[in-house]
Every structure is written in structure tokens, then in C-alpha cells.
Scaffold this active site. Structure first.
Site, mmCIF file in Angstrom:
data_model
loop_
_atom_site.group_PDB
_atom_site.id
_atom_site.type_symbol
_atom_site.label_atom_id
_atom_site.label_comp_id
_atom_site.label_asym_id
_atom_site.label_seq_id
_atom_site.Cartn_x
_atom_site.Cartn_y
_atom_site.Cartn_z
ATOM 1 N N GLY A 187 0.820 -1.200 0.000
ATOM 2 C CA GLY A 187 0.000 0.000 0.000
ATOM 3 C C GLY A 187 0.858 1.255 0.000
ATOM 4 O O GLY A 187 1.972 1.279 -0.528
ATOM 5 N N GLY A 188 0.352 2.305 0.620
ATOM 6 C CA GLY A 188 1.085 3.571 0.669
ATOM 7 C C GLY A 188 2.419 3.469 1.369
ATOM 8 O O GLY A 188 3.309 4.311 1.164
ATOM 9 N N GLY A 422 24.308 10.527 -30.637
ATOM 10 C CA GLY A 422 23.912 11.231 -29.422
ATOM 11 C C GLY A 422 24.314 10.510 -28.167
ATOM 12 O O GLY A 422 24.507 11.141 -27.119
ATOM 13 N N ALA A 423 24.455 9.184 -28.245
ATOM 14 C CA ALA A 423 24.863 8.424 -27.066
ATOM 15 C C ALA A 423 26.286 8.798 -26.640
ATOM 16 O O ALA A 423 26.616 8.734 -25.451
ATOM 17 C CB ALA A 423 24.773 6.928 -27.348
#
Length: 532
Positions: A187-188, A422-423
Site C-alpha cells: 500500500g502507501g 547522441g549516445a
């Protein structure tokens, strides 16, 4: 979030005692506090293959160093049944101690008491420890083993979680935060570990998820077990939530101690340096032949890393997640470093969504805590495909670029072979403030590989040639000689030196030594807007 059924154990209020003296009364109360949920619950914990909260703290901390806080705290619930079930400590053991002689703050949820569920009083104990840790500049270690929010307290328990989340956020980047998941965390409750720097999980006895198998079955009609949904291996391999796994509690706590050995106590300190018997001048002859000349032949980048670092030891983080990139800690001449490396053994070392996220978070952690970054580059580019584009590789790849560009710690980059497109820019290039950039003679630095480049540049010439294959080979050889090597980049000053691979350890030692007093800042601002 749910609460485990309270243990059916009688509890005597602190104000009532049969002791004949104040000292005897104190001894009596202390003994009660150490009992936890009682013998039956402790036995059940052991049967499940888990240790108790206090046993875990004994293993984690230096012998005799633990100082407990909030031992006498009990819950404030007004529920009639709960009023008769007050147990000292209220399901969490908090305090401070030492690991390898260094101060740390700890909390350990006690599953034998109310299933370790979080109450308002319980949360206040944890928050107090986190506040102290931030004020004095020491790591926070949370040992999680809880059934969730204590239902009997309603919104007060939810408020307690939010109080903890806030402190996790404020402490982030100030002191190291480590979460060991040693049982349920659902849960939270999962959001506190998620904000911390590292999550460790125990195989087969720990799990994390927002909604459990029962809810999923009801809502989506999917059938899944707790282990498959949120077990250690699921989060280590698939989600990337878990950084390290261990077979049992003891091994997990040993990993926590080892992880801390690489880290400073806070963001104002340098990482702890250790004496080493591994000479920094050590040559590495095997590196001269380890990286293949052929750009499409795989090799294990971990062999390169281990050969260069102290005692050939790499403490890898996130080993099972996105294996096309390697991150972890090591030491060079006793100095801790953070390592980031493309792995040609998987996806040819391409950057994809998972690899970008994994490496970006690690780079930012190292920058927070003054760990120099050593980056090994062998990257043909970003992984192509519709899955990657639709999944947001543009945004996620930018996270890694942002992290490297923003980092002000010493940054040393070694291009072992391919660095395309770009890498090349993203992987700690000179253009995004890397300090010292080195290359092996096998390095190929270009917009793209020779085959792809020739297909674009000389397409018409190849189509017109009667001997297309021969002409293509000629152009490929010319392109490789002109561009696919480190010397053009070195001419332009983008590479500081082309080195013999066998000298890598010595050159790393020299670079780290010269950069140890580096001071660099970014423009004044509240904070940047990383592409989340």
C-alpha cells in the site's frame, strides 16, 4: 494498507507495578519492552524464516553500540479493544548506533507487535529518528517489516505515513537513506522506501506492492502470487525498484553494512578512504587484448572495470535490472568511486529506457554524496524500435544526459570502443563537463558506425558502381580510417589522451588525485526541472 490482528497478550500500564523500588521497577519495564509481541509471536517470526527487529539490529550494528529511543512509547488509539492491548515500543524499535565505528540512525519495524503496523505514536518515533539524523548528519537505515497502516487509528496512521514521506524527501541528498525490506511492505507504505536511496529485499520472505493479489483479482481478474507480483526477484529484474537482493535477513544486513562502507555520512563529507595493498602503479597487461578490435564482437565490460579497481572488486548495484548498463561502487587507491559503464554483452551496450533511468538515478546519487564518477563508454547508440519511442526514450534518455551535465563531482570518462551519435554526448562526454576524457586505441568516435555512414554518404556512388560490394568496402575502410578512431576527437580536444589500456589503473589514480579538490557549481536556482 492493512493492519495485522493485535497480539492477544495482556499488558500492564506503566503506572502500575509490583516492584518494591524505582530501580526494580525500571528493570521490570525494560524487560517488558524487550519481550516484543511475546514468545509465541517471536517463534512464529522465526518459523517464517525471519529474525525479530532486535535480532536484526544486533546483526546490523557494531556490538554494544545500539542506544534505543522511545522504548516506553505506546499507542494512543481510543478503540476499546486496543486500550487493553498496549505494548511498549508500539511495534517499532528506534535508536542510533554505529557501523564500522560510524554513527547511524535506525528504525526496525517489529512484526511481532500488531504486525508492525504504523500508528501515530509509532510514526512519531520514526520521524524523531529521521529528524535527528538530518540534524547531526548521519545515515538513516529503515528495516521494514509491517502489515501497513493500523486500521484502528484511521486517518492518524495515514498522517503518520505522510509525516515520514516528508522527512524522506527533506533528507534526500542530505544524508544517505537505505531501506531493507525484510517482510511485507504494501500500500502507501511503499512510498517511503521508494524515496530513499537504496532498497534491499530478501528473497522469498519480503514483498512490495501498491495493491495485493486479492485486489488485483477482484478488479482486473488477473491471477498472481505475492512473490510474482512484488517479490525480491520481480523488483530486481522487472520493475527496477529493488537495488540489491539477499537470500536471508543476515545476508541482507551484511550488504547494508558493505554498502555504507562506500558512502559518506552526509553531503558535506567526502567518502571514507581505505588503506589498500593494491599498488596504484599496477599494470594490467590483459587489457591490451581484452577489448576486441572488431566493433561488433562482445566482451564483458566488468572485466575491464575489475582489472582497474582496488583488489579487482566491484560492488554492483541493480545487477539484474537493465544489464546493458553497469553501475556500482569500487575503490581506486582507497578512494570510493561510482562506476557507470555500457555493457556490450547485452543489447550491444545500447542505451534504452530502463538503462537510462537506472544510470541517471545512480549518477545523481553519486553527485549528492561527493563520489567521483568513472564512466566506461562502449555505446552504439540508443535502442531503436516503436516500443522505445512510444515508451518515451526521448524523455528517459534525457534524464541521463541531465544527470551527467548537472553533476559537479569529479568526472572521468574512458572510451573503450564505440561512441556513436547522441549516445556519445550523453555518456559523460567532454561537452557536458566531464573533467578528464581518455580513450583506448580501439575507440571509434563518430556520428554512426562506418557501415551505416557509408550507406548514407556514398549511396549513389555504390548504386552506380558495377562492383558495389568492392566499392562499399573501400568507402567503409576510408571512413573508418578517417573518423572511426580516437585521434580526430583528440585533435579537437574532446579527448584528453589516447592511452595504452594496460596503464588504465595508473591513469585513473592520477586523475582522481588531481581532481580531489575540484570545486564546481551550477547557476543559482531553486532547482532544475529534470525531465521526469
Amino acid at each position: 494498507m492493512s493492519s495485522s490482528t493485535p497480539p492477544r497478550r495482556s499488558s500492564v500500564p506503566l503506572t502500575e507495578s509490583k516492584a518494591s523500588s524505582p530501580k526494580e521497577r525500571l528493570d521490570e519495564v525494560n524487560a517488558r519492552a524487550l519481550e516484543g509481541g511475546g514468545e509465541a509471536r517471536i517463534a512464529k517470526q522465526h518459523e517464517a524464516g525471519k529474525l525479530t527487529a532486535r535480532e536484526r539490529l544486533e546483526l546490523l550494528l557494531d556490538e554494544g553500540s545500539f542506544v534505543e529511543t522511545g522504548r516506553f512509547v505506546t499507542h494512543r488509539a481510543v478503540d476499546f479493544e486496543m486500550q487493553h492491548q498496549k505494548i511498549l515500543g508500539d511495534g517499532v524499535v528506534t535508536g542510533y548506533g554505529k557501523i564500522d565505528g560510524r554513527k547511524v540512525f535506525v528504525f526496525a519495524q517489529d512484526f511481532t507487535v500488531f504486525g508492525g503496523s504504523l500508528s501515530g505514536a509509532n510514526a512519531a518515533k520514526i520521524c524523531k529518528i529521521m529528524d535527528l539524523a538530518t540534524e547531526v548528519g548521519a545515515p538513516v537505515i529503515g528495516l521494514n517489516d509491517s502489515g501497513g497502516a493500523r486500521i484502528q487509528e484511521g486517518v492518524e496512521s495515514l498522517a503518520g505515513y505522510a509525516d515520514i514521506f516528508l522527512r524522506n524527501t527533506l533528507a534526500s541528498g542530505t544524508v544517505p537513506q537505505i531501506s531493507a525490506i525484510l517482510g511485507p511492505c504494501a500500500g502507501g507504505a511503499v512510498y517511503s522506501p521508494a524515496i530513499t536511496d537504496f532498497i534491499l529485499m530478501v528473497e522469498h520472505t519480503s514483498y512490495m506492492f501498491i495493491t495485493g493479489p486479492d485486489v488485483i483479482r477482484t478488479v482486473t481478474h488477473e491471477e498472481v502470487t505475492k512473490e510474482a507480483l512484488g517479490g525480491a526477484l520481480a523488483h530486481a529484474q522487472k520493475s527496477g525498484v529493488c537495488h540489491l537482493t539477499a537470500p536471508d535477513d543476515r545476508a541482507c544486513l551484511t550488504l547494508v553494512r558493505e554498502l555504507l562502507s562506500f558512502l559518506p555520512s552526509n553531503n558535506a563529507e567526502d567518502p571514507p578512504r581505505r588503506a589498500t595493498t593494491d599498488p596504484i602503479e599496477r599494470d594490467i597487461p590483459e587489457l591490451d587484448t581484452l577489448v576486441p578490435d572488431a566493433s561488433n564482437k562482445p566482451y564483458d565490460i566488468k572485466d575491464v572495470i575489475r582489472a582497474a579497481v582496488d583488489d579487482r572488486y566491484l560492488f554492483e548495484i541493480h545487477e539484474r535490472f537493465a544489464p546493458n548498463i553497469v553501475v556500482g561502487f569500487a575503490r581506486v587507491d582507497g578512494r570510493p568511486i561510482g562506476v557507470v559503464a555500457n555493457q556490450p554483452m547485452y543489447l550491444a551496450g545500447c542505451l534504452d529506457i530502463d538503462a537510462s533511468i537506472k544510470a541517471a538515478r545512480f549518477v545523481r546519487f553519486c553527485d549528492c554524496f561527493n563520489l567521483p564518477l568513472v564512466t566506461f563508454v562502449d555505446v552504439p547508440g540508443f535502442l531503436p524500435g516503436t516500443d522505445q519511442e512510444y515508451g518515451g526514450i526521448i524523455k528517459h534518455g534525457a534524464k541521463l544526459l541531465y544527470a551527467f551535465a548537472e553533476a559537479t563531482v569529479p568526472k572521468i570518462t574512458i572510451i573503450t570502443r564505440k561512441a556513436y551519435g547522441g549516445a556519445y554526448d550523453v555518456m559523460a562526454s567532454k561537452h557536458i563537463r566531464a573533467d578528464i576524457n581518455l580513450a583506448f586505441p580501439t575507440a571509434e568516435i563518430a556520428v554512426m558506425g562506418p557501415d551505416g555512414a557509408v550507406s548514407i554518404i556514398y549511396r549513389r556512388e555504390i548504386e552506380k558502381a558495377g562492383n558495389a560490394a568492392e566499392v562499399r568496402t573501400k568507402f567503409v575502410d576510408e571512413y573508418r580510417a578517417r573518423f572511426a578512431n580516437p585521434y580526430k576527437a583528440a585533435e579537437l580536444g574532446f579527448i584528453d589522451d589516447v592511452i595504452h589500456p594496460r596503464t588504465l589503473r595508473r591513469r585513473l589514480g592520477q586523475a582522481l588525485d588531481v581532481l580531489k579538490d575540484k570545486r564546481q557549481s551550477t547557476p543559482p536556482k531553486k532547482h532544475g526541472n529534470i525531465p521526469l
